[in-house]
Enzyme design. Sequence first.
Site, PDB file in Angstrom:
ATOM      1  NE  ARG A 142      -3.615  -0.323   2.501  1.00  0.00           N
ATOM      2  CZ  ARG A 142      -4.787  -0.679   1.751  1.00  0.00           C
ATOM      3  NH1 ARG A 142      -5.288  -0.010   1.186  1.00  0.00           N
ATOM      4  NH2 ARG A 142      -5.217  -1.869   1.963  1.00  0.00           N
TER       5      ARG A 142
ATOM      6  CE  LYS B 154       2.292 -18.015  15.098  1.00  0.00           C
ATOM      7  NZ  LYS B 154       3.330 -17.139  14.969  1.00  0.00           N
TER       8      LYS B 154
ATOM      9  CB  THR C   7       5.842 -18.220  17.915  1.00  0.00           C
ATOM     10  OG1 THR C   7       5.625 -18.702  16.574  1.00  0.00           O
ATOM     11  CG2 THR C   7       5.608 -16.622  18.110  1.00  0.00           C
TER      12      THR C   7
END
Length: 336
Positions: A36, A192, A249
């Site tokens: 964008r 997660k 993560t």
Amino acid sequence: MADAPLTIAVVGAGAWGSALASVCCRTDHRVLLWGRDAKLVAAINARHENPGYLPGIPLDEAIVATDRLAGLAAARLCLLVVPAQALRAVAEELDDVLGADVPVVLCAKGIEARTHKLMTEVAAEALPGRPLAVLSGPTFAAEVARGLPTAVALASHDRDLAARLVVTLGSRSFRPYLSDDPLGAEIAGAVKNVLAIACGIVAGRQLGDNARAALITRGLVEMSRLVLARGGKAETLMGLAGLGDLTLTCTATQSRNYSFGVALGRGDGVAAALATSRGVVEGRFSAAATLEMAAGLRVEMPICAAVDAVVNRGADLEQTIAGLLGRPFKAEGFSA
């Protein structure tokens, strides 16, 4: 799909979108990367690097960046990589651009906060009729962009589509594994991020590695309850989209959600912790949406509830931790 080079649209010019664009170029496809921000698009085209999200990491010179969605009309495959909360709006614009039979691979992890819908559900509404697949797994964008070895799950109810996508995207350094459980992959990918915030808080609070290991393990139980209650598969939880992504993560500062949690654990307020993040902290949105989904299925998720209380409801961190540690002792297992 993989017999000849394709024109592939990668929608989202953040770190993950840029990394996936490079993945597609490694298998000799033509890549159109949409973002964008016109200035960022110009920089990618001029410098073959994403200075905003992957500074210092070269991108394939064959990548053509654009800020016009209409410029993606020639695509025969679309990787949708915008953040979960922006996916519906972008997909609705894409509906007038993409061909009716163009497969769409959903690469964002999260749950739509307003509707509590998964990304496949959002895409089915915004891009009706397109074949859908989910790409998930333990992936840090910078490592993928550098060409370091990475394995992911590619999930779809259409096994033939998933198999074609594996051939289209797979290479020596990017190894997709087939899955027929997109629902499980999606829920695991969203939950997660919530658990990563919790593990970051543990690290920031200096509660120790034992506590983090326990949190990952009990978090996997919570994730499993929700996946199985929604009809997902236990095998998904033990695979790349489940345990693999959760482990990565919850243990590395490259994770925005984990780093956000670390800042909270060190004493920063929510606003201050968010201000230091480079990108969307998706776990903050997914926490509330996960609990809404769980409540409808009568699934207990105390760790996710604690994260939601702290990041969305102003709960005191010390009291919330004490509440978790003071819970009754139970047996270990998915139903515990």
